[in-house]
Design a protein around this motif. Structure first.
Motif, PDB file in Angstrom:
ATOM      1  N   ILE A   3      30.539 -29.982  32.068  1.00 19.19           N
ATOM      2  CA  ILE A   3      31.553 -29.489  32.993  1.00 19.19           C
ATOM      3  C   ILE A   3      30.996 -28.223  33.645  1.00 19.19           C
ATOM      4  N   GLY A   4      31.333 -28.025  34.899  1.00 17.97           N
ATOM      5  CA  GLY A   4      30.880 -26.814  35.576  1.00 17.97           C
ATOM      6  C   GLY A   4      31.506 -25.586  34.949  1.00 17.97           C
ATOM      7  N   CYS A   5      30.740 -24.512  34.899  1.00 19.05           N
ATOM      8  CA  CYS A   5      31.247 -23.259  34.338  1.00 19.05           C
ATOM      9  C   CYS A   5      32.182 -22.613  35.347  1.00 19.05           C
ATOM     10  N   SER A   6      33.374 -22.269  34.885  1.00 16.42           N
ATOM     11  CA  SER A   6      34.359 -21.664  35.789  1.00 16.42           C
ATOM     12  C   SER A   6      33.948 -20.268  36.240  1.00 16.42           C
ATOM     13  N   ASP A   7      32.971 -19.668  35.556  1.00 14.20           N
ATOM     14  CA  ASP A   7      32.528 -18.314  35.880  1.00 14.20           C
ATOM     15  C   ASP A   7      31.064 -18.312  36.308  1.00 14.20           C
ATOM     16  N   ALA A   8      30.561 -19.455  36.762  1.00 12.58           N
ATOM     17  CA  ALA A   8      29.150 -19.566  37.151  1.00 12.58           C
ATOM     18  C   ALA A   8      28.827 -18.629  38.299  1.00 12.58           C
ATOM     19  N   GLY A   9      27.596 -18.161  38.300  1.00 12.51           N
ATOM     20  CA  GLY A   9      27.144 -17.315  39.400  1.00 12.51           C
ATOM     21  C   GLY A   9      27.539 -15.869  39.273  1.00 12.51           C
ATOM     22  N   HIS A  10      28.119 -15.472  38.157  1.00 14.80           N
ATOM     23  CA  HIS A  10      28.561 -14.088  38.012  1.00 14.80           C
ATOM     24  C   HIS A  10      27.633 -13.271  37.122  1.00 14.80           C
TER      25      HIS A  10
END
Length: 155
Positions: A87-94
């Motif tokens: 599942i994609g990380c809800s906080d990706a790119g941070h």
């Protein structure tokens, strides 16, 4: 249409996050991430492979697993162990990488399979305290909670 725009924004943020770390979100990795983000529920590696083969006929399991390993390492996806799916990380790119830099728990609906990531720091703190009382240093914890989602509960 908003969903496609949201997914595109997430992909751009992922590219920037990788670049900040000196890593590259190759076209293949980007495509696998896009497939994960576009899935309606956590998606398994072989389902990803099936979808990938439409544009990359020569794709094989190692192709997908290498891409997933990269995405996991860079905090762009999570593996939901109970479902053996991603599942994609809800906080990706941070700015976080392999340890994902934030607590993560998954709410998994037993009826429809919907899965939602939450990041409750109180849960992470409670786990760390319980581990410390047992003389254990918790480095990473993923909590998977099964139950019934609001949509299924309403029906």
């Amino acid at each position: 249409m908003a969903e496609a725009a949201t997914r595109e924004k997430a992909l751009q943020e992922a590219e920037l996050a990788c670049a900040r770390r000196g890593a590259q979100l190759t076209p293949l990795r980007r495509q696998v991430l896009e497939l994960v983000l576009g899935a309606e529920a956590p998606i398994g590696a072989y389902a990803l492979l099936d979808r990938l083969k439409s544009s990359r006929p020569g794709a094989a399991p190692p192709t997908v697993y290498r891409a997933l390993d990269f995405l996991l390492e860079h905090g762009l996806v999570h593996k939901v162990e109970r479902l053996n799916a991603y599942i994609g990380c809800s906080d990706a790119g941070h700015g976080h990488a392999h340890d994902h830099g934030h607590p993560h728990q998954f709410l998994i609906c037993r009826r429809c399979g919907a899965t939602m990531e939450i990041a409750d720091h109180a849960v992470a703190h409670a786990i760390a305290e319980a581990a410390a009382r047992a003389g254990f240093v918790a480095v990473e914890a993923t909590v998977e909670i099964e139950g019934i989602c609001a949509r299924c509960a309403a029906t």
